[in-house]
Design an enzyme around this catalytic site. Structure first.
Site, PDB file in Angstrom:
ATOM      1  N   GLY A  85      29.731  42.374  44.097  1.00 18.02           N
ATOM      2  CA  GLY A  85      29.663  40.943  44.333  1.00 18.02           C
ATOM      3  C   GLY A  85      30.719  40.252  43.490  1.00 18.02           C
ATOM      4  O   GLY A  85      31.347  40.878  42.626  1.00 18.02           O
ATOM      5  N   TYR A  86      30.896  38.963  43.727  1.00 16.67           N
ATOM      6  CA  TYR A  86      31.927  38.203  43.023  1.00 16.67           C
ATOM      7  C   TYR A  86      31.341  37.062  42.208  1.00 16.67           C
ATOM      8  O   TYR A  86      30.598  36.232  42.732  1.00 16.67           O
ATOM      9  CB  TYR A  86      32.961  37.667  44.028  1.00 16.67           C
ATOM     10  N   LEU A  87      31.704  37.041  40.928  1.00 14.43           N
ATOM     11  CA  LEU A  87      31.371  35.897  40.070  1.00 14.43           C
ATOM     12  C   LEU A  87      32.421  34.821  40.270  1.00 14.43           C
ATOM     13  O   LEU A  87      32.232  33.669  39.895  1.00 14.43           O
ATOM     14  CB  LEU A  87      31.310  36.333  38.604  1.00 14.43           C
TER      15      LEU A  87
END
Lengths: 156, 156
Positions: free
Chosen positions: B28-30
């Site tokens: 996932g991407y922060l």
């Protein structure tokens, strides 16, 4: 872990003479979105990457994850950060059994001084030193992630 | 470090039988901003946080920093990530002295298969296996950070 803290402005620099430790902090944000901030920090000769989640409504509680990283790599990561980099001097002050972290901001945030106290529970009582000013817990303008995008000197 | 790579669509699943290693990836991407992505990845039983800078114009070169982190902590960080989490199976395939990483995407990216080859220099020559399709290097739609916001099944 969950971080519980309250934040205050500071009325005078009297706290400096009470401080038992002083550190130099340079930090930037790879993401300043308050839903998930990603911070790169140099703290004296050490470096950290820190992820914080969204605060609860009162602004007192927040998920926080931190990892120490290589200093030189952190310097590279700071170059990728959003404008602007924050420079501040942190003073640790003990008062009546509680620890206050007091940050004097520099550069384009000159004039700003913020004190934070970390608590064990949201309702924990603590004594206020006379240099402590108005509470700003939960006021997003005093989040470092906000200050990083909108430096204090640009405030109206 | 600087990462040099080229990216291709994949025409057939023939590569699977040539693969010498298969790993399961959840990421996932922060931050999915292409100026500075911050990725959290579970790769089989290991976990990493990765920061990538902006690509050069051709899309071949990019600053990349990665650090292994605690698996359970990464699972917590994934909960903070932007929508959506990406699930994919990665196959490692050697062909004529070069390594291809081929990702078969699952869930809301079902149908997407992307191959990447990491190179030492931008002009390095390599042989193309017959399962390799059209080149998509530099096409931001095929960045995992883009796919994470706009899953393949939503594409027109």
């Amino acid at each position: 872990m969950i971080e519980i803290e309250r934040k205050f402005l500071v009325k005078s620099e009297k706290f400096i003479s009470k401080s038992f430790k002083k550190t130099q902090i340079t930090q930037g944000y790879l993401n300043s979105d308050s839903n998930r901030t990603v911070r790169v920090r140099l703290k004296d000769h050490q470096a950290y990457i820190t992820v914080k989640g969204k605060s609860n409504e009162a602004g007192t509680k927040r998920f926080e994850w931190e990892k120490e990283i290589n200093y030189e790599e952190a310097v590279q990561l700071l170059k990728l950060c959003e404008d602007y980099i924050i420079d501040k001097t942190r003073y640790l002050v003990e008062y009546e059994g509680h620890l206050f972290e007091v940050d004097i901001f520099h550069g384009n945030n000159e004039g700003l001084i913020i004190a934070e106290i970390e608590l064990t529970t949201e309702n924990e009582k603590f004594e206020k030193p006379d240099w402590l000013g108005v509470e700003v817990t939960g006021d997003i303008r005093y989040y470092n992630s906000y200050i990083s995008n909108t430096p204090f000197k640009q405030w109206k």
